[in-house]
Every structure is written in structure tokens, then in C-alpha cells.
Scaffold this motif. Structure first.
Motif, short mmCIF file in Angstrom:
data_model
loop_
_atom_site.label_atom_id
_atom_site.label_comp_id
_atom_site.label_asym_id
_atom_site.label_seq_id
_atom_site.Cartn_x
_atom_site.Cartn_y
_atom_site.Cartn_z
N ALA A 133 5.87 8.08 -11.14
CA ALA A 133 4.55 8.69 -11.66
C ALA A 133 4.49 9.88 -11.58
N SER B 22 -1.91 12.36 -8.66
CA SER B 22 -2.49 13.15 -7.65
C SER B 22 -1.44 13.14 -6.45
N LEU B 23 -1.25 13.90 -5.65
CA LEU B 23 -0.30 13.64 -4.51
C LEU B 23 -1.40 13.10 -3.22
N SER C 293 0.84 -1.38 0.11
CA SER C 293 -0.08 -0.10 -0.10
C SER C 293 0.86 1.20 0.19
N GLY C 294 0.52 2.39 -0.90
CA GLY C 294 1.27 3.39 -0.82
C GLY C 294 2.49 3.52 -1.67
N ARG D 53 -4.40 10.48 3.02
CA ARG D 53 -5.22 10.29 1.67
C ARG D 53 -6.54 10.11 2.04
N ASP E 122 11.78 9.60 -8.50
CA ASP E 122 11.82 11.24 -8.30
C ASP E 122 12.57 11.44 -6.69
N LYS F 165 0.54 2.40 -6.83
CA LYS F 165 0.02 1.90 -8.01
C LYS F 165 -1.05 2.65 -8.75
N SER F 166 -1.77 3.13 -7.82
CA SER F 166 -2.85 3.85 -8.64
C SER F 166 -2.57 5.04 -9.45
N ASN F 167 -1.43 5.63 -8.85
CA ASN F 167 -0.82 6.78 -9.63
C ASN F 167 -0.34 6.43 -10.94
N THR G 124 -6.91 2.29 -2.53
CA THR G 124 -7.78 1.65 -3.26
C THR G 124 -8.41 0.67 -2.23
N SER H 138 -4.16 11.03 -3.45
CA SER H 138 -5.14 10.13 -4.22
C SER H 138 -5.68 9.19 -2.69
N1 GTP Z 1 7.09 11.44 -5.06
C1 GTP Z 1 6.11 10.71 -5.39
N2 GTP Z 1 5.17 10.29 -5.12
C2 GTP Z 1 4.29 9.46 -5.79
C3 GTP Z 1 4.78 8.72 -6.80
N3 GTP Z 1 3.87 8.07 -7.04
C4 GTP Z 1 3.03 7.99 -6.07
N4 GTP Z 1 3.10 8.73 -5.15
C5 GTP Z 1 2.53 9.40 -3.87
O1 GTP Z 1 2.32 8.19 -2.88
C6 GTP Z 1 1.05 8.20 -2.37
C7 GTP Z 1 0.35 6.64 -2.53
O2 GTP Z 1 0.38 6.60 -3.89
P1 GTP Z 1 -1.05 5.68 -4.53
O3 GTP Z 1 -0.86 5.57 -5.92
O4 GTP Z 1 -2.19 6.04 -3.91
O5 GTP Z 1 -0.49 4.29 -3.69
P2 GTP Z 1 -1.06 2.67 -4.06
O6 GTP Z 1 0.07 2.00 -4.28
O7 GTP Z 1 -2.27 3.00 -5.02
O8 GTP Z 1 -1.75 2.45 -2.56
P3 GTP Z 1 -3.15 1.49 -2.07
O9 GTP Z 1 -4.23 1.94 -2.89
O10 GTP Z 1 -3.23 1.96 -0.64
O11 GTP Z 1 -2.57 0.32 -2.33
C8 GTP Z 1 0.29 9.24 -2.95
O12 GTP Z 1 0.42 10.44 -1.99
C9 GTP Z 1 0.78 9.57 -4.35
O13 GTP Z 1 0.78 10.77 -4.69
C10 GTP Z 1 5.80 8.96 -7.66
O14 GTP Z 1 6.28 8.53 -8.73
N5 GTP Z 1 6.63 10.22 -6.65
#
Ligand code: GTP
Ligand code: MG
Lengths: 217, 459
Positions: free
Chosen positions: A157, A39-40, A22-23, B229, A129, A26-28, A45, A42
């Protein structure tokens, strides 16, 4: 499962899953690839989410049906049902949180338990990044990917770095596997009748479908 | 609402006693809708043997020939002084509907229809009445709350149709059984509970990581990933102090409920409590609130109320968040069944497309629809949730069926992929109270019908 629309014309439909802690982003990665959005803040899921995008691979139009899963352990029972029939997977960790890399091994096992051996797996180190916060070296991840025989890429992302490449590479490799399977079956892929299912593995899941409107899990 | 275990013998008795509550709740729901110049329109009352499942919202200016005020339960024309002095409304019963369906479907429509002229007059009266009854409802709430002992059943009945915002904190605490109904004991008990929460935070949260197990560290990490979030579209929740509060509440709850522990989505469930209990201390709209205006004592009291109310809420759903979440899976299955009975064509279409209810409804149950509607409507929705009390899980199925079938027409045109995406991003952004009231009143009707006569609806 009737007619497909003309603006939704594709040669292949591939089911791909996004997994990882989680975190990790993936969603981004998904929203960057399918809608060019990031989205910072998001939302997490819950269960699974879903998006599609078509790209061109060689001379074919490939439509990716991507299932984004919840990262928390508790959801594993629900989400693993969606692995079924997947022909590709992006296994994502966060380069700034080592524990998410340590968990990759568990995810890999999970994936291999539920999918066919020929599934194309790409290990993805996201958030590249955040250079000053890096906790997992590129070398360690490369070595792991080699050992486990998966592809590997580092992405961001946020900066839109390598996201396109990662997905395209997975889809290209799947296309390669599918074409090879079709050849092995002594069948020229170019002459397969429309709507015919190509079995990527032994299971008869509708996972890679050639030009049909079918798309069930 | 507590009639789900009816068996043949006492059904009649129950049905008649139920009709009293039903009438007033139904009428209130109707009034809520009519108050904004909408009326219920039964569109296509019957179609073959299918169930009268379509209720559309129609603007007043539209032709009213097919309009009918419909109550699924009462068996006769009735007069309800609470509704509007001395006025009678034609009501069709499900039995009548059922009988008619055997003869002539179209005649049933005209039978249950008032003349256009009468109808528009009625509506004018209702919408005028809706404003007048706002203060009447307020009086009822005030009266109910002023007694030495609050009669919870009465409070539930009132609250079901919406609680006036400034009474919400008090009413919610009572409905959840957090505040005792006896007013003499209330202050003392709340004070004690708030201290108890403080103790819990000190004992579980305010400790160094080395005193935590790996599992606890894992849980805390997950919570801290989720707090930023949480309802990100409402800027108030981006304040660091708010997120700290969320973290304390969630972690303390998770530690004290080891059978489930923290599950993603529970963070969403705290947010209605946060805004409601903070509304006792901060003025204006949520967007203008600042945690900096509050004393640490106030923050701690609000947190405690959120914590206890979350606990009470989740007590009625104990297996929704345990391993494999069997409670949710069960309800998703029930939802599928109910939808199949109400709207067979949509149900069949979804099935043919290979769409599984789990693919969209899991999140609905897991986050109690918070993710699916605009945040400013959530507290109103929760008035009904909390009024349902222990019957909530069962009633959720009907709310969600009603919510889903709001898009029945659209869904039937979509293929699998578009359908999944549509259902995961339903177009509710512009929703106001009107749409929500429609979902709730429809849910109420279906729930009443199904629970009174489950057999003849089957198949
Ligand atoms: N700096 C940075 N932040 C990122 C990047 N990708 C995602 N984030 C941040 O990381 C956090 C989690 O991103 P999500 O895409 O919601 O993560 P997830 O893996 O889908 O998480 P779950 O749905 O809980 O499994 C968010 O605050 C995003 O903005 C990236 O490439 N760089
Ligand atoms: Mg996600």
C-alpha cells in the motif's frame, strides 16, 4: 432507494470485504485503492468502515462497495455481520509478521462460514516493500493459496504496488462468476432488466445488483 | 440527572427539585453559547404532532423574530438571579407545547417569542454577562474545592458546563472518585495509589515474554500495534516516551480487567487523561510539549493517575468491552429509538436506505466520540461525561442523538452509500466550543424531556 445519479452510473454493484489481522494494512490498501492515499499513522478501524470506487471491467462499469473491517478478534462478532452478501473478499496478512499469515486459516474459515461458496477470495501479502523484514516467503503463500483455491498477490500500500491489480482482479473474477450464473439461469446478462438482482448463490442477498440504486447490506 | 427511574408518584417531587439544578445548568449552557454571541433559536417549534426537535444556532445579526429562550422543564416564567439580576424570561413548557400542538402550532411560536427589540437587548446583556460570570464561575469552583470535604453533587453541577483548564486535573480526579472528597486524606491516598500502580507495572509489564501466556503476548502485540496509531494527528502522541506510557497503562489495565482485556479504541480513551494530567507539569499548548522535560517520577505519577482514572471511567461501562460488546449494542439500539422519537423523517429515511446505526454509532460509543471531533474539544466534552458519573452511559445516547441530528438536513438528502461515508467522516474539523455546547445543551433538553415524560413522546 430511488434514482441513482448520473455521475454514479454503473452496471454492477459488488460488495467486497477486507479482512485479516489488525495492523496488516487493510485500511491503507482501501485508501490507496479508493483515494490513492497512504498514511503511516492511520487510526485503527473500529467496527467497520466503508468506501467505494468504480472501475471498468471488460465493457462494463463495476462499482465496488468495499467494507473494511476491524482486525481484532474482539470485533469478530460485530464485523462478521458484514460478510453477509459479500461476493468478494481480500484476506490480508503482513509479510513481515508470520503470525498474521498463520491466522489466515482462521479468517478463511470465518469467511466461508458466513458467505456463499462462490465468493471470490484473494489472499493478499501486504507490506512487500519491507524486503529486509520479510517473514513469509512468496512460495509458502502461493502453496497455501493453491491448496485453499484462492487467488494470491503480494502488495504494498505504501509503494502502491499491485494494489490496483489486486482489487481489479477480484472484481473481474466476480464479474465472471456473475455472468456465468446469469447464463446458467438461462438469462443473457446483457438483456437483464435494469434493477434486477442477480443471485450469486442460493441466498437472496442483495449482493450483486445490476444497475440499481440499491445498496443495503 | 439521576432521575431516570422516576415513577409516577414521585415524579412531581423530583421534577421540582430537578428544576433547580436544571435551571442553573441550562442557563450555564446557554451562557456558554451566548458568550460567543450566539443564541438558541427554536426553529419550527412544532410541526403537526412532531416533536420540537430543531434547534438551530443563529448569528446575532440575523432577524430574531422567531427566537425564543427555551427550557423544557420549568413550568412557568421564572426569575433566576444567577441567570441575570431580576430579569424574567419567557419559558414554554413541554406541556404547554403539547397542548398547543392540538390547537394552533403557529400561534405557539409567537406566544413564546419576545419582541425583536427586547430580544437583542437581552442578548447584549447575556454576552456581557458571560464574561462577567467567567470569574464568578471560577469563584464557585474555588469555593467548592476549598472545603475540607468537597460536595460532589455540587461539583458535578458546576463541572457539567465545563471546568476551567487549570482546575481540570483536580476536578476530574474528584469526579471519578479517584481522589477522595475529604481533603485531609487526599494526598495520602493519591501517594498510595501511585505506588500501587508502580507495583502493578513491575509485576505485569516489566517481565520477560516467557512469563506471559500466549493470550497475554497477543494482547501486548495488539497494544503495541495501536499505540503508534493513537491520535496520530496530534504530534505530541508520536513521541516515543508517550507511546511507551500508553503501552504500560493499557497493558496493565488489560491484565487487571480480564473480562474485557484490551479492546481497540480503549487506547483513545486514555488520551484525554494524558493531556489533562500532564498539563499540571507542562506549559503552553500540547504541540510544544516534550516528555524529555519531565522527571521519571513525574511521568510515573501521571501514568498512575491516567491508569486509575481510566479504570474508574470504564467501571461504569463494564459490559461495553466484553465479548460481543453487549453494552454498546444496547446503547446503539437505544440511540436508534431516541432518534426515531425526535426526528421521525430522518429516522425513516435512514431506515428506507437500509442504514443501520451500528454502521456508524458503534465507533461513537466505543471511543466516546473522540474520533469524531477535533482533539482540542475533547477535554471539554469529557467535563460533561465525568460530571454525569454513573449516569453517563444513559446520557451518551442523548449526546449522540444530538450530535447525529446536527446533520439532519444533510442526511435526508443522501442515499445509503453517501450517508455511510458522510457519517464516518463528519465535517467537524472546524468545530469550536460553540458547536459542542449546542450539542450538549440540546442533549440535556432531550434527556430531561424524555425522562420526565417518556410516555407521551412515544409513537
Ligand atoms: N511499510 C508498509 N507499511 C504499511 C503498508 N500498509 C500499511 N502499513 C502500515 O501498517 C500500519 C497499519 O495499517 P492499517 O491500514 O491501519 O492496518 P489495518 O489492517 O487496517 O489495521 P486494523 O484497522 O487495526 O485492523 C500503519 O502504520 C500503516 O502505515 C505497506 O504496504 N507498507
Ligand atoms: Mg483498519
Amino acid at each position: 432507494m430511488g434514482a441513482y445519479r448520473a455521475d454514479d452510473d454503473y452496471d454492477y454493484l459488488f460488495k467486497v470485504v477486507l479482512i485479516g489481522d489488525s495492523g496488516v494494512g487493510k485500511s491503507n490498501l482501501l485508501s490507496r485503492f479508493t483515494r490513492n492515499e497512504f498514511s503511516l499513522e492511520s487510526k485503527s478501524t473500529i467496527g467497520v468502515e466503508f468506501a467505494t470506487r468504480s472501475i471498468r471491467v471488460d465493457d462494463k462499469v463495476v462499482k465496488a462497495q468495499i467494507w473494511d473491517t476491524a482486525g481484532q478478534e474482539r470485533y469478530r462478532a460485530i464485523t462478521s455481520a458484514y460478510y453477509r452478501g459479500a461476493v468478494g473478499a481480500l484476506l490480508v496478512y503482513d509479510v513481515t509478521r508470520h503470525v498474521t499469515f498463520e491466522n489466515v486459516e482462521r479468517w478463511l474459515k470465518e469467511l466461508r462460514d458466513h458467505t456463499d461458496a462462490s465468493i471470490v477470495i484473494m489472499l493478499v501479502g501486504n507490506k512487500a516493500d519491507l524486503r529486509h523484514l520479510r517473514a513469509v516467503s512468496t512460495e509458502d503463500a502461493t502453496a497455501f493459496a493453491e491448496k485453499e483455491n484462492t487467488f494470491f498477490m503480494e502488495t504494498s500500500a505504501l509503494e502502491s504496488m499491485n494494489v490496483e491489480n489486486a482489487f481489479t482482479e477480484v472484481l473481474t473474477q466476480i464479474h465472471r462468476v456473475v455472468s456465468r450464473k446469469a447464463l446458467e439461469a438461462n438469462d443473457d446478462p446483457a438483456t437483464l432488466p435494469k434493477g434486477q438482482t442477480i443471485n450469486v448463490g442460493s441466498k437472496d442477498d442483495v449482493s450483486a445488483v445490476k444497475k440499481s440504486g440499491c445498496c443495503s447490506t | 440527572m439521576r432521575n431516570s427511574n422516576n415513577t409516577g408518584e414521585d415524579r412531581n417531587k423530583d421534577a421540582s427539585s430537578l428544576s433547580t439544578t436544571l435551571d442553573s445548568r441550562f442557563n450555564q449552557t446557554l451562557r456558554n453559547v451566548q458568550g460567543t454571541l450566539y443564541i438558541l433559536k427554536m426553529h419550527r417549534l412544532l410541526k403537526g404532532r412532531s416533536f420540537p426537535g430543531k434547534v438551530l444556532i443563529t448569528r446575532r445579526s440575523e432577524p430574531l423574530d422567531q427566537s425564543v429562550l427555551y427550557s423544557p422543564n420549568t413550568g412557568r416564567r421564572y426569575s433566576d438571579t444567577d441567570f441575570e439580576q431580576g430579569q424574567q424570561v419567557e419559558i414554554s413548557t413541554e406541556n404547554e407545547l403539547q397542548n398547543r400542538s392540538n390547537t394552533n402550532a403557529s400561534s405557539s411560536v409567537s406566544h413564546a417569542t419576545m419582541g425583536t427589540e427586547t430580544m437583542s437587548k437581552e442578548i447584549q446583556k447575556y454576552s456581557a454577562g458571560a464574561r462577567a460570570t467567567d470569574s464568578a464561575r471560577l469563584m464557585k469552583f474555588t469555593k467548592e474545592l476549598s472545603g475540607v470535604t468537597v460536595i460532589l453533587e455540587k461539583l458535578r453541577e458546576l463541572a457539567w458546563s465545563g471546568v476551567p483548564p487549570y482546575l481540570r486535573p483536580t476536578v476530574w480526579r474528584l469526579l471519578l472518585g479517584y481522589a477522595p472528597s475529604n481533603s485531609d486524606r487526599r494526598e495520602g491516598i493519591l501517594r498510595r495509589k501511585r505506588l500501587e500502580y508502580l507495583d502493578c507495572v513491575a509485576q505485569y509489564y516489566d517481565i520477560p515474554d516467557r512469563e506471559r501466556t500466549d493470550e497475554e503476548i497477543n494482547m501486548l502485540r495488539q497494544i503495541s500495534v495501536d499505540c503508534p496509531r493513537t491520535v496520530p494527528d496530534v504530534s505530541f502522541f508520536q513521541q516515543v516516551e508517550v507511546q511507551k506510557s500508553l503501552e504500560r497503562i493499557l497493558y496493565t489495565w488489560a491484565i487487571r480487567h480480564p473480562a474485557s482485556g484490551y479492546v481497540q479504541g480503549i487506547n483513545d480513551l486514555v488520551t484525554p487523561f494524558v493531556v489533562v494530567f500532564l498539563s499540571e507539569h507542562l506549559e503552553g499548548s500540547v504541540d510544544t510539549w516534550s516528555m524529555a522535560d519531565l522527571s521519571p517520577e513525574t511521568i510515573s505519577d501521571v501514568e498512575a493517575d491516567c491508569y486509575w482514572c481510566l479504570s474508574k471511567l470504564l467501571d461504569s461501562m463494564h459490559d461495553h468491552y466484553t465479548f460481543a460488546q453487549p453494552g454498546i449494542q444496547r446503547l446503539v439500539f437505544k440511540l436508534k429509538e431516541v432518534v426515531r422519537r425526535i426526528d421521525e423523517p430522518v429516522s425513516r429515511h435512514m431506515e428506507e436506505q437500509g442504514l443501520e446505526f451500528l454502521q456508524f454509532a458503534f465507533r461513537w460509543f466505543n471511543c466516546l466520540l473522540i474520533r469524531e471531533i477535533p482533539f482540542h474539544l475533547v477535554t471539554r466534552l469529557w467535563d460533561t461525561y465525568l460530571a454525569e458519573g454513573d449516569a453517563l452511559p444513559d446520557f451518551l445516547v442523548y449526546i449522540f442523538a444530538s450530535f447525529l441530528l446536527t446533520w439532519s438536513d444533510q442526511l435526508r438528502k443522501l442515499e445509503f452509500q453517501e450517508m455511510v461515508m458522510y457519517l464516518q467522516h463528519l465535517p467537524t474539523q472546524k468545530w469550536s466550543h460553540v458547536e459542542l455546547e449546542m450539542v450538549l445543551s440540546q442533549a440535556y433538553m432531550w434527556h430531561t424531556m424524555f425522562n420526565n415524560s417518556p410516555s407521551h413522546l412515544a409513537g
